[in-house]
Design an enzyme around this catalytic site. Structure first.
Site, PDB file in Angstrom:
ATOM      1  CE1 TYR A 146       5.021   9.442   5.036  1.00 58.11           C
ATOM      2  CE2 TYR A 146       3.069   8.108   5.397  1.00 58.11           C
ATOM      3  CZ  TYR A 146       4.419   8.320   5.578  1.00 58.11           C
ATOM      4  OH  TYR A 146       5.164   7.401   6.286  1.00 58.11           O
ATOM      5  CE  LYS A 150       7.162   7.320   2.982  1.00 59.14           C
ATOM      6  NZ  LYS A 150       8.521   6.848   3.244  1.00 59.14           N
ATOM      7  CG  ASN A 191      -0.392  13.784  20.508  1.00 56.94           C
ATOM      8  OD1 ASN A 191       0.762  14.192  20.459  1.00 56.94           O
ATOM      9  ND2 ASN A 191      -1.339  14.231  19.711  1.00 56.94           N
ATOM     10  CB  THR A 211      -9.079  -0.374  14.668  1.00 54.51           C
ATOM     11  OG1 THR A 211      -8.999  -0.609  13.251  1.00 54.51           O
ATOM     12  CG2 THR A 211     -10.478  -0.661  15.174  1.00 54.51           C
TER      13      THR A 211
END
Ligand code: UDP
Length: 313
Positions: A146, A150, A191, A211
């Site tokens: 990914y 990208k 989730n 974070t």
């Protein structure tokens, strides 16, 4: 003026929210999605709208559509469990997908917006992340399909612009949440909300001190529209995200405060290459996009998201 707009990935979470906004502004919207992670439920109610068209197509294959003014290229599995399911498919979608869409943009003399990601910064060593930071990506890790896909898609956009004069816009999206998220997305917001609503174990990966900065989808869509309407010489890349940073533990506490549940918290291993911190610097977005900044606080956005999930699970 009514525009003819192509949205790839228009049945996905961000795509479906964007399509609604574009339709509300009296445009004709063509949604292309192969439903790999996109969901028919997200667009079903739009099918009767004469200004909306749906084409089931995989952008790995070329696509021919005429008279387009704008292309928004979102199509790609985006949550870690989804993009890691078939990593080679993810890379192909990023690279062959943007190549096909850049060719289509050229044929139509359309402006194309590439939906890039904070993942181009990898596990960042610069905090908060500014657009000039070149990132810390493990090119052979499990997130690379990914991240590198990208990154290469951004390269192709800028090379098409330099070589062929293609009108491009590149945005880097940070963690986004809100209605029309896939309940099976596997992301932390979906989730945790679904686990709390169902009374299941709340899964926290690692110690929960990592974070993220969570942007409500309406704020993001406003930034996307302003970016498309920005002056032609502003290509980006521009960060779009909420600069308010939370630990995953703080997010969990907030969700548990908002949902009455018997769920208990279980800590699991942190997935490999999981970034430890992430927060966008949005100085450029504020300056170039007429003072754009997220307006919806996490608590308010979570309330709307919880209502959405209550209605569908
Ligand atoms: N995460 C978690 N529990 C979950 C899903 C994710 O603790 O059930 C963590 C994950 O390891 C990461 C953070 O939450 O550190 C954000 O994960 P998400 O998949 O939402 O997005 P991304 O990692 O792409 O930012």
């Amino acid at each position: 003026m009514k525009k003819r707009i192509l949205v790839t990935g228009g049945a996905g979470f961000i795509g479906a929210n964007l399509v609604r906004r574009l339709l509300s502004e009296e445009n004709h919207v063509i949604c292309v999605d192969n439903l790999y992670t996109g969901r028919m439920e997200n667009i079903e109610e739009l099918l009767s709208n004469p200004e909306f068209e749906f084409i089931n197509h995989n952008i790995i294959e070329p696509l021919y559509i005429d008279n387009l003014d704008e292309i928004y290229n979102l199509a790609c599995p985006a949550s870690p469990p989804h993009y890691q399911k078939s990593p080679t498919y993810t890379t192909k979608t990023c690279i062959l997908g943007i190549l096909n869409m850049l060719e289509l943009a050229n044929k139509n003399h359309a402006t194309i917006m590439q939906f890039s990601t904070s993942e181009v910064y990898g596990s960042p060593l610069v905090h908060p992340q500014v657009e000039t930071y070149r990132g810390n990506v493990n090119p052979i890790g499990i997130r690379a399909c990914y991240d590198e896909g990208k990154r290469c898609a951004e390269t192709l956009c800028f090379d098409y612009n330099r070589e062929f004069g293609t009108q491009i816009k590149v945005i880097r999206i940070f963690n986004t949440y809100g209605p029309m998220m896939d309940p099976k997305d596997g992301r932390v917001v979906s989730n945790l909300i679904i686990q709390a609503l169902k009374g299941e174990d709340i899964t926290l990966y690692g110690d929960g001190t990592q974070t993220r900065s969570f942007c409500y989808v309406d704020d993001l869509v406003e930034g996307i529209i302003r970016m498309m309407n920005s002056t032609q010489d502003f290509l980006g890349p521009v960060n779009l995200g909420n600069p308010q940073e939370f630990t995953i533990n703080e997010l969990k506490d907030l969700i548990l405060e908002m949902i009455d549940t018997n769920s208990k918290v279980v800590y699991k291993d942190l997935p490999k290459d999981d970034p430890l911190q992430r927060k966008p610097d949005i100085t450029i977005a504020k300056k170039v996009l007429n003072g754009w900044e997220p307006k919806i606080p996490l608590r308010e956005g979570l309330k709307k998201t919880i209502e959405y999930f209550k209605g569908i699970i």
